[in-house]
Write a protein that holds these residues in place. Structure first.
Motif, PDB file in Angstrom:
ATOM      1  N   GLY A  23       0.820  -1.215   0.000  1.00  0.00           N
ATOM      2  CA  GLY A  23       0.000   0.000   0.000  1.00  0.00           C
ATOM      3  C   GLY A  23       0.851   1.260   0.000  1.00  0.00           C
ATOM      4  N   SER A  24       1.915   1.253   0.810  1.00  0.00           N
ATOM      5  CA  SER A  24       2.765   2.446   0.864  1.00  0.00           C
ATOM      6  C   SER A  24       3.523   2.629  -0.445  1.00  0.00           C
ATOM      7  N   SER A  25       3.980   1.536  -1.064  1.00  0.00           N
ATOM      8  CA  SER A  25       4.665   1.687  -2.351  1.00  0.00           C
ATOM      9  C   SER A  25       3.680   2.155  -3.424  1.00  0.00           C
ATOM     10  N   PHE A  26       2.429   1.672  -3.378  1.00  0.00           N
ATOM     11  CA  PHE A  26       1.405   2.129  -4.323  1.00  0.00           C
ATOM     12  C   PHE A  26       1.137   3.619  -4.157  1.00  0.00           C
ATOM     13  N   LEU A  27       0.996   4.092  -2.918  1.00  0.00           N
ATOM     14  CA  LEU A  27       0.751   5.520  -2.667  1.00  0.00           C
ATOM     15  C   LEU A  27       1.944   6.367  -3.096  1.00  0.00           C
ATOM     16  N   ALA A  28       3.161   5.900  -2.852  1.00  0.00           N
ATOM     17  CA  ALA A  28       4.356   6.658  -3.235  1.00  0.00           C
ATOM     18  C   ALA A  28       4.443   6.787  -4.754  1.00  0.00           C
ATOM     19  N   GLU A  29       4.235   5.686  -5.456  1.00  0.00           N
ATOM     20  CA  GLU A  29       4.283   5.735  -6.920  1.00  0.00           C
ATOM     21  C   GLU A  29       3.138   6.589  -7.474  1.00  0.00           C
ATOM     22  N   PHE A  30       1.953   6.492  -6.881  1.00  0.00           N
ATOM     23  CA  PHE A  30       0.824   7.308  -7.314  1.00  0.00           C
ATOM     24  C   PHE A  30       1.139   8.790  -7.125  1.00  0.00           C
ATOM     25  N   PHE A  31       1.754   9.149  -6.012  1.00  0.00           N
ATOM     26  CA  PHE A  31       2.126  10.534  -5.738  1.00  0.00           C
ATOM     27  C   PHE A  31       3.150  11.016  -6.767  1.00  0.00           C
ATOM     28  N   ILE A  32       4.179  10.209  -7.045  1.00  0.00           N
ATOM     29  CA  ILE A  32       5.227  10.608  -8.001  1.00  0.00           C
ATOM     30  C   ILE A  32       4.633  10.786  -9.397  1.00  0.00           C
ATOM     31  N   PHE A  33       3.836   9.824  -9.840  1.00  0.00           N
ATOM     32  CA  PHE A  33       3.213   9.947 -11.162  1.00  0.00           C
ATOM     33  C   PHE A  33       2.222  11.106 -11.220  1.00  0.00           C
ATOM     34  N   GLY A  34       1.525  11.374 -10.145  1.00  0.00           N
ATOM     35  CA  GLY A  34       0.597  12.506 -10.095  1.00  0.00           C
ATOM     36  C   GLY A  34       1.328  13.833 -10.234  1.00  0.00           C
ATOM     37  N   VAL A  35       2.457  13.974  -9.503  1.00  0.00           N
ATOM     38  CA  VAL A  35       3.249  15.206  -9.599  1.00  0.00           C
ATOM     39  C   VAL A  35       3.816  15.355 -11.010  1.00  0.00           C
ATOM     40  N   ALA A  36       4.343  14.267 -11.565  1.00  0.00           N
ATOM     41  CA  ALA A  36       4.909  14.322 -12.919  1.00  0.00           C
ATOM     42  C   ALA A  36       3.819  14.690 -13.938  1.00  0.00           C
ATOM     43  N   GLY A  37       2.659  14.082 -13.825  1.00  0.00           N
ATOM     44  CA  GLY A  37       1.556  14.403 -14.736  1.00  0.00           C
ATOM     45  C   GLY A  37       1.124  15.849 -14.614  1.00  0.00           C
ATOM     46  N   THR A  38       1.064  16.364 -13.396  1.00  0.00           N
ATOM     47  CA  THR A  38       0.690  17.757 -13.167  1.00  0.00           C
ATOM     48  C   THR A  38       1.714  18.698 -13.801  1.00  0.00           C
ATOM     49  N   VAL A  39       3.000  18.369 -13.649  1.00  0.00           N
ATOM     50  CA  VAL A  39       4.058  19.197 -14.245  1.00  0.00           C
ATOM     51  C   VAL A  39       3.932  19.191 -15.767  1.00  0.00           C
ATOM     52  N   VAL A  40       3.690  18.030 -16.363  1.00  0.00           N
ATOM     53  CA  VAL A  40       3.561  17.944 -17.822  1.00  0.00           C
ATOM     54  C   VAL A  40       2.365  18.765 -18.299  1.00  0.00           C
ATOM     55  N   VAL A  41       1.224  18.632 -17.644  1.00  0.00           N
ATOM     56  CA  VAL A  41       0.032  19.380 -18.046  1.00  0.00           C
ATOM     57  C   VAL A  41       0.261  20.879 -17.875  1.00  0.00           C
ATOM     58  N   THR A  42       0.875  21.289 -16.755  1.00  0.00           N
ATOM     59  CA  THR A  42       1.136  22.703 -16.495  1.00  0.00           C
ATOM     60  C   THR A  42       2.065  23.294 -17.563  1.00  0.00           C
ATOM     61  N   GLU A  43       3.129  22.573 -17.923  1.00  0.00           N
ATOM     62  CA  GLU A  43       4.059  23.058 -18.946  1.00  0.00           C
ATOM     63  C   GLU A  43       3.389  23.143 -20.315  1.00  0.00           C
ATOM     64  N   THR A  44       2.533  22.202 -20.608  1.00  0.00           N
ATOM     65  CA  THR A  44       1.814  22.233 -21.881  1.00  0.00           C
ATOM     66  C   THR A  44       0.900  23.449 -21.952  1.00  0.00           C
ATOM     67  N   VAL A  45       0.173  23.727 -20.898  1.00  0.00           N
ATOM     68  CA  VAL A  45      -0.728  24.889 -20.862  1.00  0.00           C
ATOM     69  C   VAL A  45       0.076  26.180 -20.939  1.00  0.00           C
ATOM     70  N   ARG A  46       1.185  26.256 -20.196  1.00  0.00           N
ATOM     71  CA  ARG A  46       2.026  27.456 -20.209  1.00  0.00           C
ATOM     72  C   ARG A  46       2.597  27.701 -21.603  1.00  0.00           C
ATOM     73  N   SER A  47       3.074  26.649 -22.243  1.00  0.00           N
ATOM     74  CA  SER A  47       3.618  26.773 -23.595  1.00  0.00           C
ATOM     75  C   SER A  47       2.543  27.216 -24.576  1.00  0.00           C
TER      76      SER A  47
END
Length: 172
Positions: A23-47
């Motif tokens: 469960g903790s490894s699932f939450l950690a990976e979910f958090f990392i992928f969520g942050v990465a996805g947010t960064v990608v979406v934010t950069e796309t919108v900014r561009s």
């Protein structure tokens, strides 16, 4: 599920430590992928916003250049018209000058009496004087009209400059 041909498997229960670790490894990976996805979406919108602002600036510059081109064409037309008027005035003044020279030659010739046919009546001289007076009056009227047009253009230009100054100060 036996009727589909699948074999039923039994799932073994997990112990508590293993479940917490998964469960903790699932939450950690979910958090990392969520942050990465947010960064990608934010950069796309900014561009996208940056490129749209750049395109908007280019379109505004093109519009301004087109309006400047129209204004320059109007100015060129106005100047061409002014050149034609000046050429007419120049021709009228040239004719008046030629007539004045002819009159001076006639007066000198009459005074010295070396031109035949002038005699003492001076009728031809008077006709020449009237002709020259009409040409001079015509040249003077052209000059007055040109001066009035020039003054109205200067007033229009000064009015446009004051409007541009006002709009420039309001824009800043």
């Amino acid at each position: 599920m036996r009727f589909l041909g699948y074999k039923v498997e039994t799932i073994r229960p997990l112990n508590e430590a293993k479940a917490v670790e998964l469960g903790s490894s699932f939450l950690a990976e979910f958090f990392i992928f969520g942050v990465a996805g947010t960064v990608v979406v934010t950069e796309t919108v900014r561009s996208s916003l940056k490129s749209s602002a750049h395109n908007r600036a280019i379109n505004e510059a093109l519009t301004e250049l087109k309006s400047d081109r129209v204004a320059d064409a109007e100015c060129i037309d106005s100047l061409m018209h002014a050149v034609k008027i000046l050429e007419k005035e120049n021709d009228a003044l040239r004719l008046a000058t030629q007539s004045l020279v002819a009159i001076i030659v006639l007066k000198v010739a009459k005074e010295r009496a070396w031109l035949p046919g002038l005699g003492g009546d001076g009728a031809r001289l008077e006709n020449e004087l009237m002709h020259v007076k009409l040409q001079l009056d015509s040249a003077h009227e052209l000059a007055v009209r040109r001066m009035q047009r020039s003054m109205s253009r200067l007033e229009a230009i000064s009015h446009l400059e004051s409007v541009e100054t006002i709009s420039g100060t309001m824009a800043s």
